[in-house]
Scaffold this motif. Structure first.
Motif, mmCIF file in Angstrom:
data_model
loop_
_atom_site.group_PDB
_atom_site.id
_atom_site.type_symbol
_atom_site.label_atom_id
_atom_site.label_comp_id
_atom_site.label_asym_id
_atom_site.label_seq_id
_atom_site.Cartn_x
_atom_site.Cartn_y
_atom_site.Cartn_z
ATOM 1 N N LEU A 112 -8.608 -5.188 9.600
ATOM 2 C CA LEU A 112 -7.784 -5.020 8.405
ATOM 3 C C LEU A 112 -7.990 -6.262 7.534
ATOM 4 C CD1 LEU A 112 -5.404 -3.692 6.794
ATOM 5 C CD2 LEU A 112 -3.866 -4.979 8.269
ATOM 6 N N LEU A 113 -8.624 -6.057 6.376
ATOM 7 C CA LEU A 113 -8.811 -7.163 5.440
ATOM 8 C C LEU A 113 -7.603 -7.239 4.520
ATOM 9 C CD1 LEU A 113 -12.575 -6.871 4.397
ATOM 10 C CD2 LEU A 113 -11.560 -8.297 6.160
ATOM 11 N N VAL A 114 -7.091 -8.442 4.324
ATOM 12 C CA VAL A 114 -5.948 -8.666 3.442
ATOM 13 C C VAL A 114 -6.427 -9.563 2.302
ATOM 14 C CG1 VAL A 114 -3.588 -9.509 3.267
ATOM 15 C CG2 VAL A 114 -4.389 -8.497 5.415
ATOM 16 N N ILE A 115 -6.443 -8.985 1.091
ATOM 17 C CA ILE A 115 -6.888 -9.727 -0.092
ATOM 18 C C ILE A 115 -5.642 -10.119 -0.874
ATOM 19 C CG2 ILE A 115 -8.289 -9.678 -2.195
ATOM 20 C CD1 ILE A 115 -9.047 -7.024 0.266
ATOM 21 N N GLY A 160 2.066 -9.200 -3.181
ATOM 22 C CA GLY A 160 1.024 -10.131 -3.592
ATOM 23 C C GLY A 160 -0.283 -9.986 -2.848
ATOM 24 N N TYR A 161 -0.571 -8.794 -2.322
ATOM 25 C CA TYR A 161 -1.829 -8.593 -1.609
ATOM 26 C C TYR A 161 -2.202 -7.119 -1.631
ATOM 27 C CZ TYR A 161 1.148 -6.945 2.222
ATOM 28 O OH TYR A 161 2.063 -6.254 2.974
ATOM 29 N N ARG A 162 -3.468 -6.858 -1.310
ATOM 30 C CA ARG A 162 -3.940 -5.488 -1.084
ATOM 31 C C ARG A 162 -4.716 -5.477 0.219
ATOM 32 N NH1 ARG A 162 -9.331 -5.257 -3.835
ATOM 33 N NH2 ARG A 162 -9.610 -7.292 -4.812
ATOM 34 N N THR A 163 -4.866 -4.300 0.820
ATOM 35 C CA THR A 163 -5.514 -4.212 2.134
ATOM 36 C C THR A 163 -6.738 -3.307 2.071
ATOM 37 O OG1 THR A 163 -4.054 -2.387 2.774
ATOM 38 C CG2 THR A 163 -3.371 -4.617 3.395
ATOM 39 N N LEU A 164 -7.640 -3.521 3.038
ATOM 40 C CA LEU A 164 -8.862 -2.729 3.109
ATOM 41 C C LEU A 164 -9.239 -2.551 4.573
ATOM 42 C CD1 LEU A 164 -11.357 -1.530 1.484
ATOM 43 C CD2 LEU A 164 -12.440 -3.743 1.899
ATOM 44 N N ILE A 165 -9.458 -1.288 4.974
ATOM 45 C CA ILE A 165 -9.988 -0.977 6.305
ATOM 46 C C ILE A 165 -11.277 -0.210 6.076
ATOM 47 C CG2 ILE A 165 -9.606 0.209 8.498
ATOM 48 C CD1 ILE A 165 -6.598 -0.061 8.016
ATOM 49 N N GLU A 207 -8.260 -14.844 -5.865
ATOM 50 C CA GLU A 207 -7.996 -14.092 -4.637
ATOM 51 C C GLU A 207 -8.676 -14.748 -3.439
ATOM 52 O OE1 GLU A 207 -7.405 -9.490 -5.866
ATOM 53 O OE2 GLU A 207 -9.472 -10.176 -5.880
ATOM 54 N N LYS A 208 -8.088 -14.545 -2.256
ATOM 55 C CA LYS A 208 -8.723 -14.981 -1.008
ATOM 56 C C LYS A 208 -8.579 -13.873 0.031
ATOM 57 C CE LYS A 208 -4.864 -17.433 1.123
ATOM 58 N NZ LYS A 208 -4.419 -18.674 1.762
ATOM 59 N N VAL A 209 -9.475 -13.897 1.019
ATOM 60 C CA VAL A 209 -9.536 -12.824 2.012
ATOM 61 C C VAL A 209 -9.191 -13.377 3.392
ATOM 62 C CG1 VAL A 209 -10.997 -11.059 3.070
ATOM 63 C CG2 VAL A 209 -11.349 -11.691 0.684
ATOM 64 N N ALA A 210 -8.335 -12.654 4.117
ATOM 65 C CA ALA A 210 -8.028 -12.963 5.515
ATOM 66 C C ALA A 210 -8.171 -11.670 6.313
ATOM 67 C CB ALA A 210 -6.630 -13.541 5.652
ATOM 68 N N MET A 211 -8.232 -11.790 7.635
ATOM 69 C CA MET A 211 -8.505 -10.617 8.458
ATOM 70 C C MET A 211 -7.584 -10.549 9.674
ATOM 71 S SD MET A 211 -10.246 -9.495 11.445
ATOM 72 C CE MET A 211 -11.471 -10.696 11.909
ATOM 73 N N ASN A 237 4.315 -5.224 8.200
ATOM 74 C CA ASN A 237 5.099 -6.068 9.109
ATOM 75 C C ASN A 237 4.198 -7.012 9.894
ATOM 76 O OD1 ASN A 237 7.384 -4.683 8.275
ATOM 77 N ND2 ASN A 237 7.327 -3.239 9.961
ATOM 78 N N ALA A 238 3.045 -6.505 10.344
ATOM 79 C CA ALA A 238 2.092 -7.354 11.078
ATOM 80 C C ALA A 238 1.486 -8.405 10.160
ATOM 81 C CB ALA A 238 0.995 -6.486 11.696
ATOM 82 N N ILE A 239 1.203 -8.022 8.908
ATOM 83 C CA ILE A 239 0.631 -8.978 7.950
ATOM 84 C C ILE A 239 1.596 -10.134 7.739
ATOM 85 C CG2 ILE A 239 -0.018 -9.279 5.521
ATOM 86 C CD1 ILE A 239 -1.092 -6.351 5.664
ATOM 87 N N GLU A 240 2.878 -9.823 7.562
ATOM 88 C CA GLU A 240 3.878 -10.866 7.316
ATOM 89 C C GLU A 240 4.052 -11.786 8.523
ATOM 90 O OE1 GLU A 240 7.490 -8.974 6.136
ATOM 91 O OE2 GLU A 240 6.567 -7.990 4.411
ATOM 92 N N ARG A 241 3.915 -11.231 9.738
ATOM 93 C CA ARG A 241 4.216 -12.021 10.931
ATOM 94 C C ARG A 241 2.999 -12.719 11.545
ATOM 95 N NH1 ARG A 241 7.657 -8.194 10.181
ATOM 96 N NH2 ARG A 241 9.828 -8.328 10.854
ATOM 97 N N PHE A 242 1.819 -12.091 11.445
ATOM 98 C CA PHE A 242 0.691 -12.588 12.233
ATOM 99 C C PHE A 242 -0.536 -13.029 11.438
ATOM 100 C CE2 PHE A 242 2.892 -9.433 15.027
ATOM 101 C CZ PHE A 242 3.428 -10.356 15.913
ATOM 102 N N LEU A 243 -0.566 -12.799 10.136
ATOM 103 C CA LEU A 243 -1.738 -13.204 9.360
ATOM 104 C C LEU A 243 -1.880 -14.723 9.402
ATOM 105 C CD1 LEU A 243 -3.977 -11.930 7.599
ATOM 106 C CD2 LEU A 243 -2.618 -12.560 5.605
#
Length: 200
Positions: free
Chosen positions: A45-48, A58-63, A74-78, A121-127
């Motif tokens: 799951l990419l989080v831009i 403040g983000y968008r996601t890509l699978i 923008e920056k990318v996390a996974m 919820n996972a993005i907020e807690r574990f990114l």
């Protein structure tokens, strides 16, 4: 006549130079787009982050697929969507009036949810957190559910009906896992025993 030929050759040379300039500019543009294009795997799951989207986050996601990331803005996390094996080991008092201390060991397969309603919820807690932190939270949540279920069931129920035991554990922790943005693929109870040898 010679002047006409010179003019024609001059025009042809200018056209070649312009054509090469256009090709170089096009190649540079393609290279620039390629540099700022990110390609996602189906197992991640990419989080831009950096720009507000229509959902006012403040983000968008890509699978899977690809998207262009705007540099500086923008920056990318996974987050990995792969299964994680979480070892479980719990000691708790069984219920049903028996109050026998039961030891349960097992393993669970958990992962970050790809469901759009849950994965935030996972993005907020574990990114940005290490994988070990995610595994620790999943293990502690599952072990808490195991203790709660052991406290409601008799030792005989736990041993004789493993399917019911596992289903009850999964039902116990499902809401907690949704709040964490995680899902349980499976729980496998490997061993159930007690120090007092009641079960034997």
């Amino acid at each position: 006549m010679s002047q006409l030929l010179l003019a024609q050759s001059s025009d042809a040379g200018a056209a070649v130079i312009i054509g090469m300039g256009v090709l170089l500019a096009l190649a540079a543009l393609i290279g620039l787009i390629a540099k700022f294009t990110v390609v996602g795997n189906p197992s991640e799951l990419l989080v831009i982050s950096g720009r507000r989207t229509g959902e006012n986050v403040g983000y968008r996601t890509l699978i899977g697929g690809r998207t262009v990331v705007i540099p500086i803005l923008e920056k990318v996390a996974m987050l990995s969507l792969r299964n994680m094996q979480v070892a479980l080991e719990v000691k708790a008092q069984s219920g049903g009036g028996k109050m026998v201390p039961i030891n349960v060991t097992g393993v669970a397969n958990v992962k970050v949810s790809s469901d759009p309603d849950i994965r935030g919820n996972a993005i907020e807690r574990f990114l940005g957190e290490p994988q070990q932190e995610l595994e620790r939270v999943a293990r502690e949540t599952l072990e808490g559910g195991l203790r709660a279920v052991i406290g409601k069931m008799t030792p005989e129920e736990i041993v004789e009906d493993r399917d019911k035991f596992v289903a009850t554990v999964m039902n116990e922790v499902t809401d907690d896992f949704r709040k964490l943005g995680l899902v349980i693929d499976s729980v496998n109870i490997q061993n159930v025993h007690d120090d007092e040898q009641y079960l034997e």
